[in-house]
Scaffold this motif. Structure first.
Motif, PDB file in Angstrom:
ATOM      1  N   GLY A   1       0.804  -1.228   0.000  1.00 26.71           N
ATOM      2  CA  GLY A   1       0.000   0.000   0.000  1.00 26.71           C
ATOM      3  C   GLY A   1       0.832   1.270   0.000  1.00 26.71           C
ATOM      4  O   GLY A   1       0.326   2.350   0.286  1.00 26.71           O
ATOM      5  N   LYS A   2       2.099   1.144  -0.374  1.00 24.98           N
ATOM      6  CA  LYS A   2       3.006   2.301  -0.334  1.00 24.98           C
ATOM      7  C   LYS A   2       2.512   3.473  -1.178  1.00 24.98           C
ATOM      8  O   LYS A   2       2.490   4.602  -0.710  1.00 24.98           O
TER       9      LYS A   2
ATOM     10  N   THR B   1      -0.465   4.304  -2.341  1.00 23.44           N
ATOM     11  CA  THR B   1      -1.682   4.948  -1.852  1.00 23.44           C
ATOM     12  C   THR B   1      -1.382   5.842  -0.654  1.00 23.44           C
ATOM     13  O   THR B   1      -1.784   7.006  -0.628  1.00 23.44           O
ATOM     14  N   VAL B   2      -0.648   5.318   0.329  1.00 22.24           N
ATOM     15  CA  VAL B   2      -0.411   6.134   1.523  1.00 22.24           C
ATOM     16  C   VAL B   2       0.606   7.244   1.250  1.00 22.24           C
ATOM     17  O   VAL B   2       0.463   8.346   1.765  1.00 22.24           O
TER      18      VAL B   2
ATOM     19  N   LYS C   1      -1.196  10.149  -0.347  1.00 23.33           N
ATOM     20  CA  LYS C   1      -2.049  10.870   0.616  1.00 23.33           C
ATOM     21  C   LYS C   1      -1.221  11.653   1.632  1.00 23.33           C
ATOM     22  O   LYS C   1      -1.574  12.764   2.001  1.00 23.33           O
ATOM     23  N   LEU C   2      -0.119  11.054   2.064  1.00 16.95           N
ATOM     24  CA  LEU C   2       0.744  11.747   3.030  1.00 16.95           C
ATOM     25  C   LEU C   2       1.335  13.006   2.379  1.00 16.95           C
ATOM     26  O   LEU C   2       1.364  14.079   2.985  1.00 16.95           O
TER      27      LEU C   2
ATOM     28  N   LEU D   1       6.839  -0.004   5.288  1.00 16.99           N
ATOM     29  CA  LEU D   1       5.436  -0.421   5.284  1.00 16.99           C
ATOM     30  C   LEU D   1       5.322  -1.872   4.831  1.00 16.99           C
ATOM     31  O   LEU D   1       5.747  -2.221   3.727  1.00 16.99           O
TER      32      LEU D   1
ATOM     33  N   SER E   1       0.548  -2.872   7.851  1.00 14.77           N
ATOM     34  CA  SER E   1      -0.753  -2.324   7.455  1.00 14.77           C
ATOM     35  C   SER E   1      -1.836  -3.398   7.326  1.00 14.77           C
ATOM     36  O   SER E   1      -2.955  -3.088   6.924  1.00 14.77           O
TER      37      SER E   1
ATOM     38  N   VAL F   1      -6.218   2.686   5.172  1.00 14.38           N
ATOM     39  CA  VAL F   1      -5.294   3.652   4.556  1.00 14.38           C
ATOM     40  C   VAL F   1      -5.205   4.896   5.438  1.00 14.38           C
ATOM     41  O   VAL F   1      -4.116   5.390   5.739  1.00 14.38           O
ATOM     42  N   GLU F   2      -6.373   5.375   5.889  1.00 14.60           N
ATOM     43  CA  GLU F   2      -6.394   6.603   6.704  1.00 14.60           C
ATOM     44  C   GLU F   2      -5.621   6.418   8.008  1.00 14.60           C
ATOM     45  O   GLU F   2      -4.948   7.337   8.482  1.00 14.60           O
TER      46      GLU F   2
ATOM     47  N   VAL G   1      -3.038   4.394   8.510  1.00 17.90           N
ATOM     48  CA  VAL G   1      -1.597   4.379   8.212  1.00 17.90           C
ATOM     49  C   VAL G   1      -1.108   5.814   7.965  1.00 17.90           C
ATOM     50  O   VAL G   1      -0.085   6.235   8.518  1.00 17.90           O
ATOM     51  N   VAL G   2      -1.874   6.561   7.159  1.00 17.86           N
ATOM     52  CA  VAL G   2      -1.466   7.943   6.856  1.00 17.86           C
ATOM     53  C   VAL G   2      -1.425   8.765   8.148  1.00 17.86           C
ATOM     54  O   VAL G   2      -0.510   9.563   8.361  1.00 17.86           O
TER      55      VAL G   2
END
Ligand code: DC
Length: 222
Positions: free
Chosen positions: A12-13, A15-16, A19-20, A143, A200, A205-206, A208-209
């Motif tokens: 999920g690198k 995606t996060v 967002k980060l 991650l 994760s 996702v939220e 992790v971010v």
């Protein structure tokens, strides 16, 4: 400020990291896309993967750009052509290994990647970012997620795209990619000693971010 996110395929690198970067107003850099774009160029040019000098010469003549496009998607251009979709083709995914394991090619890639850090605040994701590209980065993350969870996520994605493949086949592919990523001599996937490890598997996702964002802010205040 440089933030690195390393980890295996499917954790999920992207995606996060995206967002980060959005939340921090940093530039997001997907280094896997660079390896993929060069692989695509080599395949299109019919160059033999064993012809390292020719591939290195080709790399030096190649312009790969990563930009944020409208709708929050990331745009990858290869010599000014939009290859964002083409580089995700399974044929490219299966062939990248031939490029990623060659030290001379990694050297060219690492040079390009370091340039992004010269004049930008960045969130850069890949396999060797915290260990090789920016060992001095302020904040590093590793991650991870279990093979089964990563395979399930990939399976759901492919099912939506109407690709027929079984979960068992995906688990096998992921295990092979992990093995290749972790055992190559040059720039293998490895957690940096000073990275924060995040699994994760059981997180959204939220979540992790959120963990990353808080950790970065904590660092900024020090
Ligand atoms: O993150 P990804 O799956 O899009 O990466 C594509 C390939 O590139 C993958 O086989 C590992 C390789 N890679 C690498 O060797 N080093 C990086 N920094 C990023 C990706």
């Amino acid at each position: 400020m440089i933030i690195t996110i390393d980890g295996p395929a499917g954790a999920g690198k992207s995606t996060v990291a995206k967002k980060l970067a959005e939340r921090l107003d940093f530039l997001y850099v997907d280094t896997g896309a660079m390896y993929r774009a060069l692989t695509l160029k080599v395949m299109r040019g019919g160059v033999d993967f064993s012809n390292i000098p020719e591939i290195v010469a080709l790399a030096r003549k190649t312009k790969i750009r990563l930009q944020a496009s409208a709708l929050g998607q990331s745009l990858v251009t290869l010599d000014n052509e939009d290859v964002s979709a083409a580089i995700r083709d399974p044929q490219v995914t299966n062939a990248v290994f031939n490029i990623a394991r060659v030290p001379e090619i990694r050297e060219v890639m690492v040079g390009w990647q370091r340039e992004y850090g010269l004049s930008n605040n960045i969130v850069m994701e890949g396999r060797d970012i915290g260990t090789v590209v920016f060992p001095q980065a302020e904040k590093k993350f590793y991650l991870d997620a279990s093979v089964e969870i990563r395979a399930r996520r990939r399976y759901d994605e492919l099912k939506e795209k109407k690709v027929t493949i079984t979960l068992i086949e995906i688990i096998q592919q992921i295990k092979e990619r992990d093995y290749k990523d972790k055992t190559r001599d040059c720039g293998p996937l490895k957690m940096a000693d000073d990275a924060l490890y995040i699994d994760s598997s059981e997180l959204t996702v939220e979540e992790v971010v959120g963990i990353m964002f808080n950790w970065v802010n904590h660092e900024k205040k020090k």
